[in-house]
Write an enzyme that holds these catalytic residues in place. Structure first.
Site, short mmCIF file in Angstrom:
data_model
loop_
_atom_site.label_atom_id
_atom_site.label_comp_id
_atom_site.label_asym_id
_atom_site.label_seq_id
_atom_site.Cartn_x
_atom_site.Cartn_y
_atom_site.Cartn_z
N ASN A 9 0.87 -1.18 0.00
CA ASN A 9 0.00 0.00 0.00
C ASN A 9 0.91 1.23 0.00
O ASN A 9 1.47 1.58 1.04
CB ASN A 9 -0.89 -0.03 1.25
CG ASN A 9 -1.72 1.24 1.40
OD1 ASN A 9 -1.81 2.04 0.47
ND2 ASN A 9 -2.32 1.42 2.56
N TRP A 10 1.03 1.84 -1.15
CA TRP A 10 1.98 2.96 -1.28
C TRP A 10 1.41 4.26 -0.71
O TRP A 10 2.11 5.26 -0.62
CB TRP A 10 2.36 3.17 -2.75
CG TRP A 10 3.12 2.03 -3.36
CD1 TRP A 10 3.36 0.79 -2.82
CD2 TRP A 10 3.76 2.01 -4.65
NE1 TRP A 10 4.09 0.02 -3.69
CE2 TRP A 10 4.34 0.74 -4.82
CE3 TRP A 10 3.87 2.94 -5.68
CZ2 TRP A 10 5.05 0.38 -5.97
CZ3 TRP A 10 4.56 2.59 -6.85
CH2 TRP A 10 5.15 1.33 -6.98
N LYS A 11 0.14 4.25 -0.37
CA LYS A 11 -0.54 5.44 0.17
C LYS A 11 -0.31 6.66 -0.75
O LYS A 11 -0.24 6.49 -1.96
CB LYS A 11 -0.06 5.71 1.60
CG LYS A 11 -0.15 4.46 2.48
CD LYS A 11 -0.03 4.76 3.94
CE LYS A 11 0.00 3.46 4.71
NZ LYS A 11 -0.16 3.63 6.13
N HIS A 95 -9.63 1.14 4.62
CA HIS A 95 -8.37 1.31 5.35
C HIS A 95 -8.62 2.24 6.54
O HIS A 95 -9.43 3.18 6.45
CB HIS A 95 -7.30 1.90 4.41
CG HIS A 95 -5.93 1.88 5.03
ND1 HIS A 95 -5.53 2.83 5.93
CD2 HIS A 95 -4.90 1.01 4.89
CE1 HIS A 95 -4.28 2.54 6.31
NE2 HIS A 95 -3.88 1.45 5.70
N GLU A 97 -7.06 4.65 7.66
CA GLU A 97 -6.88 6.09 7.37
C GLU A 97 -8.12 6.66 6.70
O GLU A 97 -8.46 7.83 6.90
CB GLU A 97 -5.62 6.29 6.52
CG GLU A 97 -4.36 6.06 7.37
CD GLU A 97 -3.15 5.56 6.61
OE1 GLU A 97 -3.13 5.63 5.37
OE2 GLU A 97 -2.21 5.09 7.28
N GLU A 167 -5.50 -5.00 10.51
CA GLU A 167 -4.50 -3.96 10.72
C GLU A 167 -4.81 -3.22 12.03
O GLU A 167 -5.62 -2.27 12.02
CB GLU A 167 -4.52 -2.96 9.57
CG GLU A 167 -4.22 -3.58 8.23
CD GLU A 167 -3.63 -2.55 7.27
OE1 GLU A 167 -2.52 -2.78 6.81
OE2 GLU A 167 -4.27 -1.51 7.03
N GLY A 173 2.24 2.31 10.78
CA GLY A 173 3.17 3.43 10.62
C GLY A 173 3.83 3.87 11.92
O GLY A 173 4.45 4.92 11.99
N SER A 213 3.26 -2.16 10.39
CA SER A 213 4.71 -2.18 10.59
C SER A 213 5.33 -3.56 10.30
O SER A 213 6.27 -3.98 10.96
CB SER A 213 5.07 -1.72 12.00
OG SER A 213 4.64 -0.37 12.19
N GLY A 234 2.81 -1.10 4.36
CA GLY A 234 2.86 0.33 4.06
C GLY A 234 4.30 0.77 3.84
O GLY A 234 4.86 0.62 2.76
N GLY A 235 4.91 1.31 4.89
CA GLY A 235 6.24 1.90 4.77
C GLY A 235 7.26 1.01 4.07
O GLY A 235 8.01 1.47 3.19
C1 PEP Z 1 -0.91 0.16 6.11
O1 PEP Z 1 -1.19 1.34 6.24
O2 PEP Z 1 -1.64 -0.56 5.43
C2 PEP Z 1 0.29 -0.33 6.80
C3 PEP Z 1 0.32 -1.58 7.16
O3 PEP Z 1 1.29 0.58 7.03
P1 PEP Z 1 2.71 0.28 7.73
O4 PEP Z 1 3.25 -1.00 7.16
O5 PEP Z 1 3.56 1.46 7.37
O6 PEP Z 1 2.46 0.17 9.19
#
Ligand code: PEP
Length: 254
Positions: A9-11, A95, A97, A167, A173, A213, A234-235
């Site tokens: 997920n590149w956001k 999601h 967010e 999640e 994040g 994470s 994500g990251g």
């Molecule tokens: C996400 O937002 O889907 C996610 C898992 O982010 P991160 O890996 O950065 O925690």
């Protein structure tokens, strides 16, 4: 056996040029990968560029959101048809967010899930509790409502097309990961809800990703849990090497 699925997920990151660079690097390492479903989810503006890069590979394209409507006066929205035109196969829905900042609720998320399935797109339905909810002992209650409401009206035999991403909001994040056991417990709980609602076959076919994470250092342990069928990243998905390492950790072992 459920095939593992790793989705990046590149956001709201990566320009078109950066997308071509990152997608090309991922393709270089994983272009032939068939043991794991590999999905990248760039922002809408870079879907076409990513689609062109990965078109001759096994890597699949995902979007980060989708309208519940077909077309018309919905300023700022993107429809299933627009996504399918770009060969999008998966769509992240609900999601945290989007729930938190854009007030998306279970009703609308469910409409999107049903629309995605109707149009042969695979929904990645995100669920998870906040830190306050976990500390108040409400994790199961919150997740159960999100799963039941999110999947309302889905046919049992469509569960194999659905991915649920657990999640925990406190792990997204933040660098804080749920322990493998904490994650496994909630994944098993989610599978139990799906068994209760849709039957054992549907529950056995549903893939449940962990997100929050996940990185090369913790991926193998999380992915070794019996009910963790992949990761939503994500990251660590923004750097080709770390994304590739996570996919490698998901490869089946004999
Ligand atoms: C996400 O937002 O889907 C996610 C898992 O982010 P991160 O890996 O950065 O925690």
């Amino acid at each position: 056996m459920r095939k593992k699925i790793i989705a990046g997920n590149w956001k709201m990151n990566k320009s078109v040029e950066e997308t071509v660079e990152l997608a090309s690097a991922i393709k270089g390492d994983l272009g032939d990968c068939t043991e794991v479903d590999v999905v990248i989810c760039p922002p809408f503006t870079a879907l076409k560029a990513a689609s062109d890069v990965i078109s001759d590979s096994q890597i699949m394209l995902g979007a980060q959101n989708m309208s519940s409507e077909d077309e018309g006066a919905y300023t700022g929205e993107i429809s299933h048809g627009m996504l399918k035109e770009l060969f999008v196969r998966y769509v992240i829905l609900g999601h945290s967010e989007r729930r938190q900042y854009y007030k998306e609720n279970d009703y609308w998320i469910n409409r999107k899930v049903l629309k995605a399935l109707e149009k042969n797109l695979r929904p990645i339905l995100c669920v998870g509790e906040t830190l306050e909810q976990r500390e108040a002992g409400e994790t199961e209650k919150v997740v159960e409502v999100q799963v039941r409401e999110g999947l309302k009206g889905v046919e049992a035999n469509a569960c194999s097309e659905v991915v649920v991403a657990y999640e925990p909001v406190w792990a997204i994040g933040t660098g804080k990961t749920a322990s493998a056991q904490q994650a496994q417990d909630v994944h098993a709980f989610i599978r139990g809800i799906v068994r209760d609602a849709f039957g054992p076959e549907a529950a056995g076919a549903l893939r449940i990703q962990y997100g929050g994470s996940m990185k090369p250092a913790n991926a193998a342990e999380l992915l070794a849990q019996p009910d963790i069928d992949g990761g939503l990243i994500g990251g660590a998905a923004l750097v080709a090497d770390s994304f590739v390492e996570i996919v490698e950790a998901a490869m089946p072992r004999d």
